[in-house]
Design a protein around this motif. Structure first.
Motif, PDB file in Angstrom:
ATOM      1  N   GLU A 162       0.851  -1.188  -0.081  1.00 48.85           N
ATOM      2  CA  GLU A 162       0.028   0.034  -0.014  1.00 48.85           C
ATOM      3  C   GLU A 162       0.944   1.042   0.112  1.00 48.85           C
ATOM      4  O   GLU A 162       0.432   2.384  -0.606  1.00 48.85           O
ATOM      5  N   ILE A 163       1.892   1.252   0.704  1.00 52.77           N
ATOM      6  CA  ILE A 163       2.984   2.414   0.925  1.00 52.77           C
ATOM      7  C   ILE A 163       3.592   2.508  -0.520  1.00 52.77           C
ATOM      8  O   ILE A 163       3.723   3.645  -0.969  1.00 52.77           O
ATOM      9  N   PHE A 164       3.970   1.442  -1.215  1.00 50.59           N
ATOM     10  CA  PHE A 164       4.574   1.486  -2.525  1.00 50.59           C
ATOM     11  C   PHE A 164       3.840   1.878  -3.544  1.00 50.59           C
ATOM     12  O   PHE A 164       4.359   2.920  -4.415  1.00 50.59           O
ATOM     13  N   GLU A 165       2.524   1.673  -3.524  1.00 54.47           N
ATOM     14  CA  GLU A 165       1.560   2.084  -4.716  1.00 54.47           C
ATOM     15  C   GLU A 165       0.954   3.335  -4.212  1.00 54.47           C
ATOM     16  O   GLU A 165      -0.041   3.882  -4.734  1.00 54.47           O
ATOM     17  N   ASN A 166       1.461   4.087  -2.904  1.00 57.16           N
ATOM     18  CA  ASN A 166       0.796   5.300  -2.533  1.00 57.16           C
ATOM     19  C   ASN A 166      -0.560   5.478  -2.474  1.00 57.16           C
ATOM     20  O   ASN A 166      -1.330   6.151  -2.741  1.00 57.16           O
ATOM     21  N   ARG A 167      -1.051   4.298  -1.689  1.00 53.71           N
ATOM     22  CA  ARG A 167      -2.642   4.183  -1.431  1.00 53.71           C
ATOM     23  C   ARG A 167      -2.728   3.948   0.111  1.00 53.71           C
ATOM     24  O   ARG A 167      -3.973   3.235   0.267  1.00 53.71           O
ATOM     25  N   PHE A 168      -1.703   4.423   0.806  1.00 53.16           N
ATOM     26  CA  PHE A 168      -1.870   3.858   2.369  1.00 53.16           C
ATOM     27  C   PHE A 168      -3.039   5.043   2.810  1.00 53.16           C
ATOM     28  O   PHE A 168      -2.332   6.374   2.782  1.00 53.16           O
ATOM     29  N   ASP A 169      -4.016   4.910   3.492  1.00 52.50           N
ATOM     30  CA  ASP A 169      -4.760   5.864   3.984  1.00 52.50           C
ATOM     31  C   ASP A 169      -4.416   6.167   5.446  1.00 52.50           C
ATOM     32  O   ASP A 169      -4.797   5.675   6.531  1.00 52.50           O
ATOM     33  N   LEU A 170      -3.812   7.494   5.584  1.00 47.02           N
ATOM     34  CA  LEU A 170      -3.489   7.829   6.749  1.00 47.02           C
ATOM     35  C   LEU A 170      -4.590   8.132   7.655  1.00 47.02           C
ATOM     36  O   LEU A 170      -4.786   7.849   8.907  1.00 47.02           O
ATOM     37  N   GLU A 171      -5.817   8.614   7.015  1.00 48.89           N
ATOM     38  CA  GLU A 171      -6.744   9.390   7.717  1.00 48.89           C
ATOM     39  C   GLU A 171      -7.385   8.059   8.454  1.00 48.89           C
ATOM     40  O   GLU A 171      -8.050   8.250   9.642  1.00 48.89           O
ATOM     41  N   ALA A 172      -7.515   6.955   8.080  1.00 51.07           N
ATOM     42  CA  ALA A 172      -8.239   5.719   8.465  1.00 51.07           C
ATOM     43  C   ALA A 172      -7.669   5.172   9.572  1.00 51.07           C
ATOM     44  O   ALA A 172      -8.381   4.344  10.164  1.00 51.07           O
ATOM     45  N   HIS A 173      -6.143   5.626   9.782  1.00 50.37           N
ATOM     46  CA  HIS A 173      -5.424   5.075  10.814  1.00 50.37           C
ATOM     47  C   HIS A 173      -5.263   5.846  12.030  1.00 50.37           C
ATOM     48  O   HIS A 173      -4.310   5.951  12.854  1.00 50.37           O
ATOM     49  N   CYS A 174      -6.270   6.891  12.216  1.00 57.25           N
ATOM     50  CA  CYS A 174      -6.077   7.927  12.994  1.00 57.25           C
ATOM     51  C   CYS A 174      -7.198   7.807  14.035  1.00 57.25           C
ATOM     52  O   CYS A 174      -8.449   7.264  13.666  1.00 57.25           O
ATOM     53  N   ALA A 175      -7.008   8.168  15.246  1.00 54.03           N
ATOM     54  CA  ALA A 175      -8.197   8.045  16.160  1.00 54.03           C
ATOM     55  C   ALA A 175      -8.102   9.663  16.959  1.00 54.03           C
ATOM     56  O   ALA A 175      -7.129  10.165  17.268  1.00 54.03           O
ATOM     57  N   LYS A 176      -9.285  10.280  16.938  1.00 54.17           N
ATOM     58  CA  LYS A 176      -9.617  11.588  17.612  1.00 54.17           C
ATOM     59  C   LYS A 176     -10.001  11.354  18.945  1.00 54.17           C
ATOM     60  O   LYS A 176     -11.051  10.625  19.221  1.00 54.17           O
ATOM     61  N   MET A 177      -9.169  12.281  19.871  1.00 53.01           N
ATOM     62  CA  MET A 177      -9.649  12.243  21.361  1.00 53.01           C
ATOM     63  C   MET A 177     -10.203  13.549  21.634  1.00 53.01           C
ATOM     64  O   MET A 177      -9.377  14.475  21.242  1.00 53.01           O
ATOM     65  N   SER A 178     -11.387  13.661  22.014  1.00 53.17           N
ATOM     66  CA  SER A 178     -11.996  14.947  22.339  1.00 53.17           C
ATOM     67  C   SER A 178     -12.242  15.002  23.918  1.00 53.17           C
ATOM     68  O   SER A 178     -12.457  14.322  24.319  1.00 53.17           O
ATOM     69  N   ASP A 179     -11.874  16.464  23.953  1.00 56.96           N
ATOM     70  CA  ASP A 179     -12.492  16.857  25.547  1.00 56.96           C
ATOM     71  C   ASP A 179     -13.229  18.246  25.177  1.00 56.96           C
ATOM     72  O   ASP A 179     -13.443  18.573  24.393  1.00 56.96           O
ATOM     73  N   GLU A 180     -13.296  18.929  26.465  1.00 61.92           N
ATOM     74  CA  GLU A 180     -13.918  20.225  26.331  1.00 61.92           C
ATOM     75  C   GLU A 180     -12.950  21.340  25.671  1.00 61.92           C
ATOM     76  O   GLU A 180     -13.427  22.294  25.084  1.00 61.92           O
ATOM     77  N   GLY A 181     -11.838  20.885  25.457  1.00 63.83           N
ATOM     78  CA  GLY A 181     -10.857  21.923  24.735  1.00 63.83           C
ATOM     79  C   GLY A 181     -10.422  21.264  23.420  1.00 63.83           C
ATOM     80  O   GLY A 181     -11.551  20.800  22.533  1.00 63.83           O
TER      81      GLY A 181
END
Length: 785
Positions: A134-153
């Motif tokens: 996937e990295i070699f063919e430039n189709r590695f989805d960065l956003e799909a491997h992220c997790a968002k942690m939210s608080d009041e700020g």
């Protein structure tokens, strides 16, 4: 068809710098690289037979350097980063990097841990070959491997384990490309160039500083302008559009963010990405080189003069104009030994370059010039000041001199006692030997012994006699004493007595006196003693003169721990009460006894490790050995509703706690260990921020067992722990410096109340501060109601 492609791949060579427009060509090239990750322009390089084995450092360097051509590196993502062996090296680095003092791929790839268990551990989570494709063919989805942690700020974006491997592989490659190109005074994020190394440079190299200033940035993070500037700087050395695009996408999705001026860089906090350190060094590399050229030009214009050039007997001292600079990530310190006007011009240039060329927002009010002699300056969490050498190495006080003399006298008495005991034992042994020989001679009836014991005894006595004579002749005091006893006050030296005695007696007396003068002459002994005393006195006078001159002409760097801030942190966290006396921390009573001790040990050892290069380490030792130790004892006493004396009797002052097998373990540094600590290993220690502000409370729940969130940890016998942060326990805001400790960062608020499944090993490492939340996969947390 697959077999045909594999055979074709084994017998086909490719130029790694070429681009392949068709999808079939890309797949064929990737399969070739997978089977032979060491392929390059040199056909003599032996191929790597096992694609699942991590690369060693020489192999990795060879692979990266093979992409260098015409002054630039090219296609690093497709030709290096995407290889399964490189990704496996990055995975190993994530496992072992918390055991290393610096960020280095050398120790990880050459670990004693076999590579096959590592490959199986990685394969349980994701296919490393598919990830590389996937990295070699430039189709590695960065956003799909992220997790968002939210608080009041603000929102915190964290990468999962798969994305961490990708980021670490990029960091390893960039480290090989750039590390040798950075200047010598660039510290942080580099192998064996951490805080302690920077402090050692200041202590050993900076002489006679006059003025200094530290650059303070406003609390801002890299925006689009800074990211574009960083991309242009990377493109000067690397020709890889995919790499630039990946870095920009990491900034856009929030995984990679660089915040200057917030005191959170290089501290192992979860909000810091693994690429931050090397990218900051790349961004500031142009500034560092300009400073380096300015230093060389200033040294060439102001050479150091020898004493011969100044003339013999000259009382004047020449101090050449010097400039020093140290940068640890975003902490910049500039020192001069010249006039204040020179320092002001230098500061103007520094601010102009940072604001103009690098487009950074500098706090001009806090970036002020200070006197190196009369004012202290904060740098890397420590206090610096220029002082005379006698402050760092003071002469012995009268009390110390008396104590040393007392010790020497005790040492002489002990040596004399040992000497007398040896002579006494020799006498007893000699009498036994003589008695034994006498008995044997009576029993033998004049016959010859078979073992000739008389000769052996004679040799023993002769050896003892030779040792006594040599020891006697080697002592000047004893020779002088015996000569005075044998010659002083003898009546045979009087003329009227000699005339009345027989001539043979007088001649015998004279011959005896000649032998006494020959072997026990007091003149040589007296001269030797006087010469020795004179040399000692001259050496003391010389040292005193040198010390006096140095105090008047030289200035050295004194590095001190901010003891007031340490005491404020101790008081804020609840180790002490308002009177400064140890007190228990009630929230820790819900932990097991071993975990309580480990938590205190993690805070104490980190403080000792961080400030081990400071001049006032003794004060930090007192805080750890007294305040933290007895606070731990009082916490254990409160948990078990016992008295302090009973708790000390049970756990001892060394705080011994049993492990799972019932064996006693000592996690908290013992009093003897604390006394022996000092300036030892030069490393990049993690500050106490992460260990002090983190608590893990065990949950009593019926949750099913989960895998440990440690990097590639296969253990499933885990326990659920809830994260509690110090700022939430105290109900204070870390941005308020009146209630918080200045320059002490805090873990992001979004991680508070998070539930983490941990095995016993990773839980223990988190308690003791060996790893932080950055070293575990926080995206694998469990939602527990």
């Amino acid at each position: 068809m697959l077999i045909v492609n594999l055979k074709k791949a084994r017998t086909t060579t490719f130029d790694l710098r070429l681009s392949f427009p068709t999808t079939s060509s890309l797949k064929l090239l990737y399969s070739t690289l997978t089977l032979n990750p060491n392929i390059n322009k040199n056909p003599e390089t032996p191929p790597i037979q096992n694609p699942t084995k991590p690369l060693t450092t020489p192999q990795l360097k060879t692979l990266v350097l093979s992409q260098y051509s015409h002054g630039k590196f090219s296609n690093l993502i497709q030709n290096v980063v995407c290889l399964p062996s490189v990704l496996l090296s990055a995975s190993q680095n994530l496992i072992t990097h918390h055991n290393n003092d610096g960020r280095n791929c050398t120790d990880s790839t050459e670990s004693t841990q076999p590579h096959l268990p590592l490959y199986h551990s990685v394969s349980k989570r994701f296919s490393i070959e598919e990830m590389g494709r996937e990295i070699f063919e430039n189709r590695f989805d960065l956003e799909a491997h992220c997790a968002k942690m939210s608080d009041e700020g603000e929102t915190l974006v964290l990468p999962n384990l798969k994305l961490k491997v990708f980021i670490e592989a990029i960091r390893i490659v960039l480290e090989i490309v750039y590390d040798d190109r950075f200047v010598t005074f660039s510290y942080g994020g580099r192998v064996d160039l951490g805080r302690h190394t920077a402090i050692r440079y200041l202590k050993n190299s900076v002489k006679n500083p006059s003025w200094w200033f530290s650059v303070c940035f406003n609390d801002v993070k890299f925006d689009k302008r800074n990211v574009d500037k960083l991309s242009l700087l990377i493109e000067e050395k690397i020709n890889d559009g995919i790499l630039i695009d990946v870095i920009k996408r990491l900034f856009d999705c929030g995984v990679l963010r660089i915040e200057l001026g917030r005191c959170s860089l290089g501290k192992g906090l979860p909000q810091e990405c693994g690429l931050c350190s090397i990218l900051i060094n790349v961004y500031f590399n142009g500034f560092d080189r300009e400073i380096q050229e300015m230093r060389l030009r200033m040294s060439k214009e102001n050479p150091k003069l020898d004493e011969n050039e100044m003339g013999e007997g000259s009382s004047s001292s020449y101090k050449p104009l010097k400039m020093y600079a140290v940068r640890y990530l975003d902490d910049i310190l500039v020192i001069t030994s010249g006039s204040k006007m020179l320092t002001m011009n230098l500061k103007k240039w520094v601010l102009g370059f940072l604001e103009g060329e690098l487009e950074l927002n500098v706090d001009r009010v806090k970036t002020a010039i200070h006197s190196a002699v009369s004012e202290k300056i904060d740098f890397l969490g420590m206090e610096l000041q220029a002082v005379p050498p006698s402050v760092l190495h003071p002469p012995m006080s009268e009390k110390a001199i008396r104590a040393r003399k007392k010790y020497l006298r005790q040492k002489e008495v002990k040596a004399l006692e040992l000497k007398n005991a040896r002579e006494r034992n020799r006498k007893k042994l000699g009498l036994k030997l003589l008695s034994h020989v006498f008995k044997k001679s009576k029993q033998s009836d004049g016959l010859k012994f078979s073992f000739e014991i008389e000769n052996e005894v004679r040799e023993i006595f002769q050896t003892w006699a030779d040792e006594v004579v040599q020891e006697f002749l080697g002592s000047l005091e004893e020779r002088w004493t015996w000569h005075r006893m044998l010659t002083a006050g003898d009546f045979l030296s009087l003329r009227h007595i000699r005339d009345q005695l027989p001539q043979e007696l007088v001649d015998s007396y004279d011959k005896f006196q000649e032998q006494v003068d020959k072997h026990l002459s007091p003149v040589k002994a007296r001269k030797a003693l006087e010469e020795e005393g004179r040399k000692i006195k001259e050496e003391e006078e010389r040292k005193y003169a040198e010390r006096t001159v140095d105090d008047l002409t030289k200035l050295c760097m004194k590095v001190s721990a901010p003891i007031e801030l340490v005491r404020k942190a101790v008081k804020m966290a609840g180790f002490t009460n308002k009177m400064g006396r140890p007190r228990p921390i009630s929230i820790l009573t819900s932990l097991e006894d071993a975990d309580i001790v480990k938590w205190y040990a993690g805070v104490g050892r980190r403080w000792l490790d961080f400030f081990c290069c400071c001049h006032n380490l003794k004060m930090v030792k007192t805080v750890v050995s007294y305040h933290l130790r007895f606070s731990c004892i009082l916490t254990l006493a409160e948990k078990h509703e016992a008295t302090k004396i009973e708790c000390i009797r049970h756990y001892t002052k060394d705080l011994k706690v049993p492990d799972l097998n019932g064996n006693e373990e000592v996690h908290f540094p013992t009093e003897k260990e604390v006394k022996m600590m000092g300036d030892k290993n030069l490393s990049d220690p993690k500050p106490v921020d992460g260990a002090l502000s983190l608590l893990l409370i065990r949950l009593a729940s019926d949750e099913p067992s989960h895998s440990c969130i440690g990097h590639f940890c296969d253990k499933t016998d885990t326990v659920m722990y809830r994260v509690r942060l110090l700022q939430n326990i105290l109900n204070v805001n870390p941005a308020d410096e009146d209630k918080w400790v200045p320059r002490m960062s805090a873990i992001h608020e979004s991680l508070n109340q998070m539930c983490l499944p941990l095995c016993s090993d990773h839980k223990s490492d988190l308690y003791t501060g060996k790893i932080t939340l950055q070293d575990v996969d926080c995206t694998s947390h469990v939602n527990v109601d």
